[in-house]
Design an enzyme around this catalytic site. Structure first.
Site, mmCIF file in Angstrom:
data_model
loop_
_atom_site.group_PDB
_atom_site.id
_atom_site.type_symbol
_atom_site.label_atom_id
_atom_site.label_comp_id
_atom_site.label_asym_id
_atom_site.label_seq_id
_atom_site.Cartn_x
_atom_site.Cartn_y
_atom_site.Cartn_z
ATOM 1 N N ASP A 181 16.845 7.004 6.444
ATOM 2 C CA ASP A 181 15.564 7.168 5.776
ATOM 3 C C ASP A 181 15.644 6.829 4.289
ATOM 4 O O ASP A 181 14.707 6.301 3.715
ATOM 5 C CB ASP A 181 15.083 8.621 5.919
ATOM 6 C CG ASP A 181 14.559 8.894 7.321
ATOM 7 O OD1 ASP A 181 14.297 7.911 8.044
ATOM 8 O OD2 ASP A 181 14.410 10.074 7.677
ATOM 9 N N TYR A 198 0.847 -1.185 0.000
ATOM 10 C CA TYR A 198 0.000 0.000 0.000
ATOM 11 C C TYR A 198 0.887 1.241 0.000
ATOM 12 O O TYR A 198 1.804 1.363 0.810
ATOM 13 C CB TYR A 198 -0.915 0.022 1.231
ATOM 14 C CG TYR A 198 -1.871 1.183 1.138
ATOM 15 C CD1 TYR A 198 -2.986 1.105 0.289
ATOM 16 C CD2 TYR A 198 -1.648 2.363 1.837
ATOM 17 C CE1 TYR A 198 -3.842 2.189 0.148
ATOM 18 C CE2 TYR A 198 -2.509 3.443 1.705
ATOM 19 C CZ TYR A 198 -3.595 3.349 0.858
ATOM 20 O OH TYR A 198 -4.435 4.427 0.700
ATOM 21 N N GLN A 201 12.500 14.937 12.785
ATOM 22 C CA GLN A 201 11.511 13.937 13.175
ATOM 23 C C GLN A 201 10.146 14.583 13.422
ATOM 24 O O GLN A 201 9.106 14.052 13.013
ATOM 25 C CB GLN A 201 11.991 13.204 14.444
ATOM 26 C CG GLN A 201 11.230 11.960 14.762
ATOM 27 C CD GLN A 201 11.377 10.922 13.656
ATOM 28 O OE1 GLN A 201 12.420 10.834 13.022
ATOM 29 N NE2 GLN A 201 10.323 10.181 13.406
ATOM 30 N N SER A 260 5.708 8.296 14.366
ATOM 31 C CA SER A 260 7.131 8.034 14.382
ATOM 32 C C SER A 260 7.815 8.678 15.599
ATOM 33 O O SER A 260 7.230 9.526 16.271
ATOM 34 C CB SER A 260 7.641 8.606 13.067
ATOM 35 O OG SER A 260 8.985 8.718 13.054
ATOM 36 N N ASN A 291 -2.883 5.999 6.458
ATOM 37 C CA ASN A 291 -3.545 6.806 7.483
ATOM 38 C C ASN A 291 -4.312 5.908 8.445
ATOM 39 O O ASN A 291 -4.211 4.685 8.399
ATOM 40 C CB ASN A 291 -4.458 7.851 6.831
ATOM 41 C CG ASN A 291 -5.568 7.190 6.004
ATOM 42 O OD1 ASN A 291 -5.841 5.986 6.165
ATOM 43 N ND2 ASN A 291 -6.190 7.950 5.137
ATOM 44 N N HIS A 326 7.458 15.100 10.619
ATOM 45 C CA HIS A 326 6.616 14.029 10.071
ATOM 46 C C HIS A 326 5.136 14.272 10.334
ATOM 47 O O HIS A 326 4.344 14.291 9.416
ATOM 48 C CB HIS A 326 7.000 12.677 10.677
ATOM 49 C CG HIS A 326 8.099 12.010 9.934
ATOM 50 N ND1 HIS A 326 7.942 11.545 8.655
ATOM 51 C CD2 HIS A 326 9.370 11.733 10.289
ATOM 52 C CE1 HIS A 326 9.083 11.009 8.246
ATOM 53 N NE2 HIS A 326 9.964 11.107 9.208
ATOM 54 N N HIS A 385 -5.001 -39.881 18.556
ATOM 55 C CA HIS A 385 -3.613 -39.503 18.280
ATOM 56 C C HIS A 385 -2.689 -40.679 18.596
ATOM 57 O O HIS A 385 -1.809 -41.014 17.821
ATOM 58 C CB HIS A 385 -3.189 -38.313 19.156
ATOM 59 C CG HIS A 385 -3.656 -36.994 18.650
ATOM 60 N ND1 HIS A 385 -4.982 -36.669 18.529
ATOM 61 C CD2 HIS A 385 -2.962 -35.910 18.221
ATOM 62 C CE1 HIS A 385 -5.084 -35.441 18.063
ATOM 63 N NE2 HIS A 385 -3.880 -34.962 17.863
ATOM 64 N N GLU A 394 -2.758 -36.196 27.065
ATOM 65 C CA GLU A 394 -3.616 -35.093 26.631
ATOM 66 C C GLU A 394 -5.038 -35.576 26.352
ATOM 67 O O GLU A 394 -5.862 -34.813 25.834
ATOM 68 C CB GLU A 394 -3.026 -34.440 25.374
ATOM 69 C CG GLU A 394 -1.680 -33.781 25.646
ATOM 70 C CD GLU A 394 -1.186 -32.908 24.505
ATOM 71 O OE1 GLU A 394 -1.669 -33.094 23.368
ATOM 72 O OE2 GLU A 394 -0.336 -32.053 24.756
ATOM 73 N N GLU A 410 11.580 4.058 17.985
ATOM 74 C CA GLU A 410 11.782 3.610 16.606
ATOM 75 C C GLU A 410 13.221 3.897 16.160
ATOM 76 O O GLU A 410 13.909 3.027 15.654
ATOM 77 C CB GLU A 410 10.782 4.361 15.731
ATOM 78 C CG GLU A 410 10.817 3.988 14.277
ATOM 79 C CD GLU A 410 9.937 4.923 13.439
ATOM 80 O OE1 GLU A 410 9.531 5.991 13.944
ATOM 81 O OE2 GLU A 410 9.679 4.590 12.279
ATOM 82 N N HIS A 411 13.653 5.154 16.376
ATOM 83 C CA HIS A 411 15.025 5.529 16.035
ATOM 84 C C HIS A 411 15.762 5.978 17.291
ATOM 85 O O HIS A 411 15.201 6.673 18.123
ATOM 86 C CB HIS A 411 15.063 6.712 15.070
ATOM 87 C CG HIS A 411 14.201 6.533 13.867
ATOM 88 N ND1 HIS A 411 12.946 7.094 13.752
ATOM 89 C CD2 HIS A 411 14.417 5.860 12.715
ATOM 90 C CE1 HIS A 411 12.427 6.773 12.578
ATOM 91 N NE2 HIS A 411 13.297 6.023 11.923
ATOM 92 N N GLN A 461 -10.716 0.580 1.655
ATOM 93 C CA GLN A 461 -11.237 -0.264 0.562
ATOM 94 C C GLN A 461 -10.096 -0.967 -0.188
ATOM 95 O O GLN A 461 -10.247 -2.107 -0.647
ATOM 96 C CB GLN A 461 -12.138 0.550 -0.394
ATOM 97 C CG GLN A 461 -11.480 1.723 -1.095
ATOM 98 C CD GLN A 461 -11.508 3.017 -0.246
ATOM 99 O OE1 GLN A 461 -11.615 2.966 0.984
ATOM 100 N NE2 GLN A 461 -11.411 4.163 -0.900
#
Ligand SMILES: *Cc1c(COP(=O)(O)O)cnc(C)c1O
Length: 801
Positions: free
Chosen positions: A361, A130, A259, A237, A214, A262, A420, A415, A327-328, A191
């Site tokens: 990046d 995506y 940063q 982020s 998003n 963003h 089995h 069990e 994250e960073h 969708q």
């Protein structure tokens, strides 16, 4: 505008960190409902729904045949990109590909005799990427998602993106063209995720969806997870920077601002040991902020989720960062590597003054799709392994299944899964398969149902009936009973009235045994072979709900009888070196409190003995009975009998079948506390030992020192000679033995060694069916000339291989 928190303001620091951690958790129920409805609609109405949503949300009228972007459309859009940008993008792609090539995983396989177990790595078949539209549409994200999929070997890569993206963002189009991705669908939002997850007439269903988006996209990914794989739910982020006095305030401020640019939810945190640096960074932020086009976003981010945190030392700095799991993480300080070693959680770590996060990046090569919002605690950067799957591969030989089926069945039954258990056991032997075959007579089938299921599953304890001039398969005394013993016994046989029952209690034999073993007459019980006494002892101690403890591999009869009686058999494996695992035995005794523990010492078929100290420890730990089967004690020149007096829970079994050279007469005996012996006696049939066996045994005892002891000593010497000779043969590895046999590990399959020796007139024992002994055979120590022939034959067999 950005909060500065001093070293002693612990309360404020805590509140700030909690606020940062909390920004990610909002899972809006209304949003989820809305997105679920979209997904449902696409699932039901396919393309039609996609076209409707695209008209409603994107204001673009599509038709089925224009859902997919044409080649022309892609190339036209791509051609609008400036040449310089395209060249740089090409170089970035090269570096990213080089890094990800290193992540490729190999399939592997492990083999041991009879099994092949492996892990096969294969790419997923179809990946869906995506690409968001508008300002969040980044060509770098295209590179970071497509390249690992390509390196993994994904055959079909499908892209979905809102309809305007290609026209508005030539760089995205160029990235796709550059990477050779041509299957692009012009749908966005929830969708698009639904279409990739379920497929429509036009959009193919994929196996995994990756890429940012998003909140609608994120919600949709959450909802379709499980129907397809997804990479992760990207949250807002974040960057954390650890800095000391070597850091330049201007660079630090610039990295924080990068940063914050963003989005308004981005978190930026400086953790420093220097209050003056924090002050300087704050001033620098004010100055640099003036020059930024996305100033409003930056300000919101700094205000809401920014922090300049002063700490006492570097350890404290690391603790703060570990809590954030950012994250960073940039480390701009002396000994950056040493500090990095203390970091437990971070998506990517950037070391030193010249590695701003921005190099990661676009350009350096590592993936910029990283775990956010603390997810670094449990996940990693996007990589080649996100586009592969690992399938386990298993192959058992028939022999291996036979070795393990019973253990599998025990587990399955624990069990409560009987089918089995049967699935493993039904393959065990021909007998079992025949039982279920349709050819069986109905009456017989019904009759067989009355046999206890556990008994029917047991493989009968039998011996192949091959004959050979040299018979070293049963640990018999190879010298036979001496002439003098035979003649004396025969003389007494003739005088014995054959019409009379033997004595009810074999008084005379017991008296002689008492003298021989140094134990009380009332504590001695004789049997038709010691096997009968093993059975009798188990009969009076074991049954449904009772437990026997064995140290396996060992004499197979123990497990056989305990199972027939319905008891549970607990097993402690010998150590790798095939010695008793005394610590494990003690633990098992403590935990399971077995009714009966059987120690075969010297152990058949491995030849090892239990040390007296160890045995005492087991006797002291156990409240159950402990049997020591000493069928071979004469060859070990040691006995547990001297422990009887101090340990009333000890029973010692012995036999006339081995050292005494009287296997044909079937005589064995047990030594135990008289009260225990009396109980065992209740399970023994009257007159179990015939009169002639009693006589033969008496004579053997009378003449033991003069006639049998020298043979035992000769066998011990032969055992040592045979052991050394076997050791010399390459491909053979004998196991040290205190009995009159030797277990041998063999490079050639034991079955083949058996066959080859049989062709040469030598009969050995193939014990490869025992647990742990898949590569083993056992040879009894023969007469010197027999041992010579055996050694010669083995040399020949192993020289040829
Ligand atoms: C050979 C052997 C016996 C002897 O059994 P009998 O019935 O006395 O012939 C008992 N235990 C073990 C471990 C053996 O190897």
């Amino acid at each position: 505008m950005i909060e500065l928190i001093g070293a002693d303001e612990k309360q404020r620091r805590r509140a700030r960190l909690e606020r940062i951690a909390g920004r990610n958790v909002a899972l809006d129920a209304d949003l989820m409902r809305e997105v679920a409805a979209i997904i449902e609609n696409v699932k039901r109405r396919g393309d039609e729904a996609l076209i409707e949503y695209t008209a409603r949300f994107d204001g673009v009228e599509l038709t089925c045949d224009r859902l997919r972007a044409s080649e022309d459309e892609l190339h036209h859009a791509a051609a609008r990109l400036e040449r310089e940008v395209r060249d740089v993008m090409r170089e970035a792609a090269r570096r990213i590909r080089a890094f990800h090539e290193r992540q490729r995983e190999r399939s592997w396989e492990m083999r041991s005799n009879g099994t092949r177990l492996g892990q096969r790595v294969r790419p997923i078949e179809r990946a869906g990427l995506y690409v968001p539209g508008g300002t969040a549409s980044y060509p770098s994200s295209v590179l970071m998602n497509v390249i690992p999929a390509q390196v993994a070997g994904v055959e079909r890569i499908v892209v979905a993106t809102p309809p305007q993206t290609l026209a508005e963002n030539p760089a995205v189009a160029a990235a796709l063209v550059e990477l050779g991705v041509s299957e692009v669908y012009k749908v966005g939002g929830a969708q698009a995720i639904a279409a990739l997850a379920y497929g429509t007439r036009t959009v193919p269903r994929v196996d995994k969806i990756t890429g940012p988006g998003n909140k609608y996209v994120a919600a949709a990914k959450r909802l379709v997870f499980g129907v397809v794989g997804i990479d992760s739910i990207a949250g807002p982020s974040e960057v954390a920077i650890i800095a000391d006095e070597t850091a330049d305030a201007r660079s630090v401020a610039a990295d924080l601002l990068a940063q914050a640019e963003h989005d308004e939810e981005a978190a930026v945190v400086l953790v420093t040991t220097r209050g003056d640096l924090a002050d300087a960074v704050r001033r620098e932020i004010e100055i640099q902020l003036e020059m930024l086009p996305r100033r409003a976003i930056v300000e919101a981010s700094l205000r809401n989720y920014g922090a300049l945190i002063v700490v006492g030392d570097m350890d404290e700095a690391c603790a703060v960062v570990n809590e954030l799991a950012p994250e960073h993480l940039e480390i701009i300080a002396r000994d950056a590597e040493a500090i990095a070693d203390k970091i437990k959680h971070a998506g990517a770590i950037f070391l030193g003054a010249y590695t701003p996060e921005v190099v990661g990046d676009y350009f350096a090569g590592p993936n910029h799709v990283l775990p956010t919002g603390g997810a670094a605690r449990f996940s990693s950067a996007l990589g080649v392994y996100d586009f592969t799957r690992r399938a386990s591969m298993l192959r058992y030989s028939r022999e291996e299944l036979e070795r393990t089926a019973r253990m599998i069945a025990v587990f399955a039954r624990a069990e409560g899964l009987e089918a089995h258990a049967r699935s493993a056991l039904i393959r065990l032997d021909q007998q079992a398969t025949q039982d279920v075959s349709a050819t069986m007579d109905d009456g017989l089938r019904v009759a067989l149902k009355r046999i206890k299921p556990r008994v029917r599953e047991l493989r009968a304890y039998t011996l192949r009936s091959e004959r050979a001039p040299i018979k070293v398969n049963q640990n018999e005394n190879p010298f036979d009973a001496p002439e003098r013993i035979k003649r004396e016994a025969l003389r007494r046989f003739e005088r014995r009235a054959w019409s009379r029952y033997p004595d009810f209690v074999p008084v005379e034999l017991r008296r002689k045994l008492a003298a021989f073993a140094g134990w009380d007459e009332e504590g001695i019980i004789v049997g038709n072979g010691s096997n009968e006494l093993i059975q009798a002892t188990m009969m009076v101690t074991l049954g449904e709900g009772r437990r026997a403890l064995l140290s396996e591999p060992t004499f197979a009869l123990y497990r056989q009888i305990a199972t027939v009686l319905g008891a549970d058999v607990l097993s402690v494996p010998l150590t790798e070196r095939l010695t008793f695992d005394v610590a494990a035995l003690r633990r098992a005794i403590e935990r399971e409190d077995p009714d009966l523990t059987i120690i075969c010492s010297p152990n058949n078929p491995t030849g090892g003995v239990i040390e007296e100290d160890d045995l005492v420890r087991l006797l002291e730990k156990a409240s159950g009975l402990i049997v020591v089967d000493e069928a071979y004690f004469e060859f070990a020149e040691r006995s547990a009998a001297n422990l009887l007096r101090a340990h009333p829970n000890l029973i010692v079994f012995r036999t006339f079948s081995k050292a005494m050279a009287m296997a044909g007469w079937r005589v064995g005996y047990a030594l135990a506390a008289p009260e225990i012996a009396r109980e065992i006696g209740k399970a023994v049939l009257p007159y179990n030992l015939n009169a002639f066996s009693q006589i033969a045994a008496e004579v053997a005892l009378e003449m033991y020192d003069a006639e049998l002891l020298p043979l035992v000593q000769a066998l011990i010497r032969e055992r040592e000679r045979l052991f050394e000779a076997l050791q010399e043969i390459s491909g053979l590895s004998p196991v040290p033995s205190k009995a009159n046999f030797i277990l041998v590990r063999s490079r050639i399959e034991p079955r083949r060694v058996y066959d080859e020796l049989l062709r040469r007139g030598i009969l050995i024992r193939d014990v490869s069916g025992y647990p742990m002994l898949a590569d083993c055979f056992r040879v009894s120590v023969g007469r010197p000339e027999e041992n010579d022939l055996l050694i010669e034959a083995l040399r020949e067999i192993f020289a040829r291989s």
